[in-house]
Design a protein around this motif. Structure first.
Motif, PDB file in Angstrom:
ATOM      1  N   GLU A   1      24.658 -26.345  23.142  1.00  0.00           N
ATOM      2  CA  GLU A   1      23.588 -26.914  23.955  1.00  0.00           C
ATOM      3  C   GLU A   1      23.925 -28.321  24.464  1.00  0.00           C
ATOM      4  OE1 GLU A   1      20.880 -25.330  24.925  1.00  0.00           O
ATOM      5  OE2 GLU A   1      21.413 -23.509  23.826  1.00  0.00           O
TER       6      GLU A   1
ATOM      7  N   TYR B   1      22.081 -33.312  27.936  1.00  0.00           N
ATOM      8  CA  TYR B   1      23.239 -33.494  28.797  1.00  0.00           C
ATOM      9  C   TYR B   1      24.217 -32.357  28.511  1.00  0.00           C
ATOM     10  CZ  TYR B   1      21.314 -38.223  29.150  1.00  0.00           C
ATOM     11  OH  TYR B   1      20.491 -39.298  29.343  1.00  0.00           O
ATOM     12  N   THR B   2      24.589 -31.639  29.559  1.00  0.00           N
ATOM     13  CA  THR B   2      25.484 -30.503  29.410  1.00  0.00           C
ATOM     14  C   THR B   2      26.626 -30.616  30.416  1.00  0.00           C
ATOM     15  OG1 THR B   2      24.307 -29.122  31.008  1.00  0.00           O
ATOM     16  CG2 THR B   2      23.503 -29.084  28.725  1.00  0.00           C
ATOM     17  N   THR B   3      27.374 -29.540  30.538  1.00  0.00           N
ATOM     18  CA  THR B   3      28.464 -29.541  31.534  1.00  0.00           C
ATOM     19  C   THR B   3      27.915 -29.724  32.947  1.00  0.00           C
ATOM     20  OG1 THR B   3      28.310 -27.111  31.546  1.00  0.00           O
ATOM     21  CG2 THR B   3      30.016 -28.109  30.143  1.00  0.00           C
ATOM     22  N   GLN B   4      26.656 -29.393  33.173  1.00  0.00           N
ATOM     23  CA  GLN B   4      26.052 -29.590  34.484  1.00  0.00           C
ATOM     24  C   GLN B   4      25.900 -31.072  34.823  1.00  0.00           C
ATOM     25  OE1 GLN B   4      22.387 -27.375  34.519  1.00  0.00           O
ATOM     26  NE2 GLN B   4      23.413 -25.404  34.825  1.00  0.00           N
ATOM     27  N   GLN B   5      25.796 -31.905  33.778  1.00  0.00           N
ATOM     28  CA  GLN B   5      25.711 -33.344  33.987  1.00  0.00           C
ATOM     29  C   GLN B   5      27.080 -34.037  33.838  1.00  0.00           C
ATOM     30  OE1 GLN B   5      23.194 -31.775  31.960  1.00  0.00           O
ATOM     31  NE2 GLN B   5      22.023 -31.733  33.879  1.00  0.00           N
ATOM     32  N   GLY B   6      28.127 -33.255  33.608  1.00  0.00           N
ATOM     33  CA  GLY B   6      29.463 -33.832  33.574  1.00  0.00           C
ATOM     34  C   GLY B   6      30.169 -33.794  32.237  1.00  0.00           C
TER      35      GLY B   6
ATOM     36  N   ASN C   1      29.993 -27.951  26.205  1.00  0.00           N
ATOM     37  CA  ASN C   1      28.660 -27.944  25.591  1.00  0.00           C
ATOM     38  C   ASN C   1      28.711 -27.841  24.086  1.00  0.00           C
ATOM     39  OD1 ASN C   1      27.266 -28.187  28.014  1.00  0.00           O
ATOM     40  ND2 ASN C   1      27.166 -25.965  28.320  1.00  0.00           N
TER      41      ASN C   1
END
Length: 265
Positions: free
Chosen positions: A240, A255-260, A264
């Motif tokens: 997560e 914060y995940t891979t979508q936020q850089g 995860n």
């Protein structure tokens, strides 16, 4: 930094401004923030005066300034000034070789938690075994063989966390062990004098030391690490990403891979 499969633990020394990074298969990297140089500590084949194993799960700088390494093949001890190594429980088929956690208590004793053989207590100066607690030891004060984390709190109490058994606090002033309900714990840390934070397979909880009451703060995440910074709780998870919990508002940010983030996990 050397390319490795994964980072298991990061230790930041505020006094020396140094960072120590424990890795899977890549040994340990030591760096000073004021210098571009990185010291890479690894196992050297047929060289006993080196790290015993390159899979390093935890690292401790003791009160003498020497380093202890919990590895997948025993415990390594480095006398920093002399650059001399000693190793304990390496290549021993009669007991656990994988050690996951290491901590020093207020009496200067070194506690090491293993995967499958419980907890060992060692003399800081000599490495001599002072105690061993596991399911296989008669009259042991607790029976968990799988110890994932150890923590010495501000009162000098030693917390012992793992799976398949009760969660335990050793109170040295009273020379007794206090047991709590069994939890599948990966990590623990202290939030305040009376509150401990517990990271489990099911989320983040807090434990009131005075009452023994549990409260779930963040659920449905597998917690792998916890950092308290400026009153907020930063939670490393398995799957997560990074979760930040604010105890004042009881709100979370993720914060995940979508936020850089690179991963995860």
């Amino acid at each position: 930094f050397p390319v490795t499969i994964g980072v298991y633990d990061i230790f930041y020394d505020t006094e020396s401004d140094r960072i120590r990074i424990c890795t899977f298969s890549g040994g340990v990297s030591l760096c000073e923030l004021a210098s571009p140089l990185v010291e890479h500590i690894v196992h050297q084949v047929n060289q006993p005066n080196s790290l015993v194993n390159n899979n390093v799960n935890d690292l401790l700088e003791d009160s003498d300034g020497n380093l202890w390494f919990a590895t997948n093949n025993g415990v390594s001890f480095l006398q920093v000034k002399e650059r001399k190594w000693r190793h304990f429980y390496a290549n021993n088929q009669d007991q656990a070789q994988v050690f996951l956690a290491i901590c020093e208590d207020n009496q200067g004793q070194i506690w090491v938690g293993s995967f499958a053989s419980g907890v060992y207590v060692l003399d800081r100066k000599t490495g001599r075994q002072l105690a061993h607690y596991s399911q296989n030891v008669p009259n042991a004060p607790f029976v968990s063989n799988f110890i994932f984390d150890l923590f010495n709190d501000s009162s000098g109490d030693m917390w012992i966390a793992g799976i398949n058994s009760e969660f335990v606090r050793y109170i040295p002033n009273e020379k007794r062990y206090q047991k709590y309900d069994p939890l599948f714990l990966n990590v623990l840390t202290q939030y305040s004098d009376s509150v401990m934070l517990l990271g489990s397979l099911y989320g983040l909880m807090k434990l009131n030391k005075l009452t023994g009451e549990y409260t779930t703060l963040v659920d449905k995440v597998i917690v792998s690490d916890i950092l308290v910074l400026d009153g907020k709780v930063w939670i490393g998870t398995s799957g997560e990403g990074l979760v930040v919990y604010d105890p004042k508002t009881q709100q979370t940010e993720k914060y995940t891979t979508q936020q850089g983030l690179p991963s995860n996990y």
